[in-house]
Scaffold this motif. Structure first.
Motif, PDB file in Angstrom:
ATOM      1  N   TYR A 141       0.704  -1.221  -0.090  1.00  0.00           N
ATOM      2  CA  TYR A 141       0.055   0.022  -0.157  1.00  0.00           C
ATOM      3  C   TYR A 141       0.869   1.301  -0.053  1.00  0.00           C
ATOM      4  O   TYR A 141       1.642   1.424   0.916  1.00  0.00           O
ATOM      5  CB  TYR A 141      -0.748   0.016   1.474  1.00  0.00           C
ATOM      6  CG  TYR A 141      -1.705  -1.457   1.086  1.00  0.00           C
ATOM      7  CD1 TYR A 141      -2.897  -1.592   0.337  1.00  0.00           C
ATOM      8  CD2 TYR A 141      -1.365  -2.506   2.000  1.00  0.00           C
ATOM      9  CE1 TYR A 141      -3.630  -2.459   0.252  1.00  0.00           C
ATOM     10  CE2 TYR A 141      -2.122  -3.406   2.040  1.00  0.00           C
ATOM     11  CZ  TYR A 141      -3.431  -4.010   1.244  1.00  0.00           C
ATOM     12  OH  TYR A 141      -3.708  -4.829   0.983  1.00  0.00           O
ATOM     13  N   PRO A 142       0.624   2.167  -1.372  1.00  0.00           N
ATOM     14  CA  PRO A 142       1.451   3.189  -1.089  1.00  0.00           C
ATOM     15  C   PRO A 142       1.083   4.480  -0.068  1.00  0.00           C
ATOM     16  O   PRO A 142      -0.197   4.546   0.160  1.00  0.00           O
ATOM     17  CB  PRO A 142       1.272   3.900  -2.466  1.00  0.00           C
ATOM     18  CG  PRO A 142      -0.304   3.070  -2.772  1.00  0.00           C
ATOM     19  CD  PRO A 142      -0.247   1.847  -2.135  1.00  0.00           C
ATOM     20  N   LEU A 143       1.870   4.998   0.717  1.00  0.00           N
ATOM     21  CA  LEU A 143       1.683   6.176   1.525  1.00  0.00           C
ATOM     22  C   LEU A 143       2.743   7.198   1.114  1.00  0.00           C
ATOM     23  O   LEU A 143       3.919   7.061   1.050  1.00  0.00           O
ATOM     24  CB  LEU A 143       1.901   5.509   2.796  1.00  0.00           C
ATOM     25  CG  LEU A 143       1.432   6.516   4.045  1.00  0.00           C
ATOM     26  CD1 LEU A 143      -0.075   6.540   4.290  1.00  0.00           C
ATOM     27  CD2 LEU A 143       2.237   5.731   5.328  1.00  0.00           C
ATOM     28  N   THR A 144       2.161   8.478   1.403  1.00  0.00           N
ATOM     29  CA  THR A 144       3.009   9.618   1.299  1.00  0.00           C
ATOM     30  C   THR A 144       3.192  10.225   2.799  1.00  0.00           C
ATOM     31  O   THR A 144       2.211  10.372   3.294  1.00  0.00           O
ATOM     32  CB  THR A 144       2.304  10.596   0.234  1.00  0.00           C
ATOM     33  OG1 THR A 144       2.587   9.877  -1.023  1.00  0.00           O
ATOM     34  CG2 THR A 144       3.282  11.821   0.038  1.00  0.00           C
ATOM     35  N   LEU A 145       4.354  10.600   3.061  1.00  0.00           N
ATOM     36  CA  LEU A 145       4.485  11.029   4.333  1.00  0.00           C
ATOM     37  C   LEU A 145       4.877  12.417   4.047  1.00  0.00           C
ATOM     38  O   LEU A 145       5.886  12.743   3.257  1.00  0.00           O
ATOM     39  CB  LEU A 145       5.743  10.846   5.298  1.00  0.00           C
ATOM     40  CG  LEU A 145       5.490   9.160   5.723  1.00  0.00           C
ATOM     41  CD1 LEU A 145       6.510   8.818   6.528  1.00  0.00           C
ATOM     42  CD2 LEU A 145       4.178   9.037   6.340  1.00  0.00           C
ATOM     43  N   THR A 146       4.410  13.835   4.550  1.00  0.00           N
ATOM     44  CA  THR A 146       4.649  14.985   3.962  1.00  0.00           C
ATOM     45  C   THR A 146       4.964  15.628   5.440  1.00  0.00           C
ATOM     46  O   THR A 146       4.177  15.715   6.433  1.00  0.00           O
ATOM     47  CB  THR A 146       3.611  15.748   3.562  1.00  0.00           C
ATOM     48  OG1 THR A 146       2.924  15.175   2.319  1.00  0.00           O
ATOM     49  CG2 THR A 146       3.901  17.249   3.216  1.00  0.00           C
ATOM     50  N   PHE A 147       6.148  16.299   5.719  1.00  0.00           N
ATOM     51  CA  PHE A 147       6.614  16.837   6.692  1.00  0.00           C
ATOM     52  C   PHE A 147       6.596  18.370   6.718  1.00  0.00           C
ATOM     53  O   PHE A 147       7.027  18.929   5.371  1.00  0.00           O
ATOM     54  CB  PHE A 147       8.352  16.438   7.085  1.00  0.00           C
ATOM     55  CG  PHE A 147       8.270  14.896   7.106  1.00  0.00           C
ATOM     56  CD1 PHE A 147       8.302  14.092   8.461  1.00  0.00           C
ATOM     57  CD2 PHE A 147       8.489  14.040   6.154  1.00  0.00           C
ATOM     58  CE1 PHE A 147       8.158  12.925   8.701  1.00  0.00           C
ATOM     59  CE2 PHE A 147       8.410  12.672   6.227  1.00  0.00           C
ATOM     60  CZ  PHE A 147       8.700  12.090   7.509  1.00  0.00           C
ATOM     61  N   SER A 148       6.360  18.951   7.823  1.00  0.00           N
ATOM     62  CA  SER A 148       6.549  20.360   7.823  1.00  0.00           C
ATOM     63  C   SER A 148       7.702  20.713   8.305  1.00  0.00           C
ATOM     64  O   SER A 148       8.520  20.017   8.982  1.00  0.00           O
ATOM     65  CB  SER A 148       5.205  20.942   8.765  1.00  0.00           C
ATOM     66  OG  SER A 148       5.547  20.681   9.957  1.00  0.00           O
ATOM     67  N   GLU A 149       7.982  22.236   8.390  1.00  0.00           N
ATOM     68  CA  GLU A 149       9.581  22.673   8.954  1.00  0.00           C
ATOM     69  C   GLU A 149       9.287  22.585  10.275  1.00  0.00           C
ATOM     70  O   GLU A 149      10.401  22.790  10.931  1.00  0.00           O
ATOM     71  CB  GLU A 149       9.313  24.279   8.451  1.00  0.00           C
ATOM     72  CG  GLU A 149       9.729  24.454   7.121  1.00  0.00           C
ATOM     73  CD  GLU A 149       9.904  25.913   6.640  1.00  0.00           C
ATOM     74  OE1 GLU A 149       9.829  26.678   7.539  1.00  0.00           O
ATOM     75  OE2 GLU A 149       9.963  26.381   5.512  1.00  0.00           O
TER      76      GLU A 149
END
Length: 160
Positions: free
Chosen positions: A59-67
């Motif tokens: 299962y594809p998952l995207t992690l988007t991190f903030s500053e």
């Protein structure tokens, strides 16, 4: 300056991941057209656990991190329309360790996030539904819920 802290932490996590990560999982910073990498967005794959209805799916998952990472958790998203009681229709994962107001701690690593989401796949939290359709099947028609989970897994075969 804050972005420097986030990138530094993510660089260390990437090194640790390369040395030791759970079998079948993928987690790597997004490649940019110029050949560089964007440390703030990671493309991940979570394998379905053996012996569960999720087995066989990657299962594809995207992690988007903030500053503000690691003070704030990343946004974790499956593809839009992902079928699971604790995943919003946008694909965003609803999990306590990803909640800034409840379970998030700066010590939580990418590995812990991905393993936690893998656990959530097979053990949904009915007290925190994010998607009416999947939640409804989970509580009222478990056989149909399991059938849909297995069907979804076929849409995410292993990548060679």
């Amino acid at each position: 300056m804050a972005a420097g802290v986030a990138v530094g932490r993510l660089t260390e996590e990437r090194k640790a991941w390369r040395k030791n990560h759970p079998y079948g999982f993928v987690a790597k910073p997004q490649s940019v057209a110029d050949g560089s990498v964007n440390m703030m967005v990671w493309q991940c794959i979570i394998p379905g656990k053996a012996g569960t209805d999720w087995e066989g799916g990657y299962y594809p998952l995207t992690l988007t991190f903030s500053e503000d990472y690691p003070s704030k958790p990343p946004i974790c998203k499956f593809p839009q329309g992902f079928f699971h009681p604790n995943v919003y229709s946008s694909g965003m994962v609803c999990l306590s360790i990803l909640s800034e107001s409840s379970g998030w701690r700066p010590a939580i690593t990418v590995k812990q996030i991905l393993v936690g989401i893998q656990d959530l796949l097979d053990t949904p939290n009915p007290a925190s539904p994010a998607q009416n359709e999947a939640y409804g099947f989970f509580v009222k028609d478990l056989a149909e819920y399991k059938r849909r989970v297995r069907q979804q897994g076929k849409r995410y075969p292993p990548k060679d």
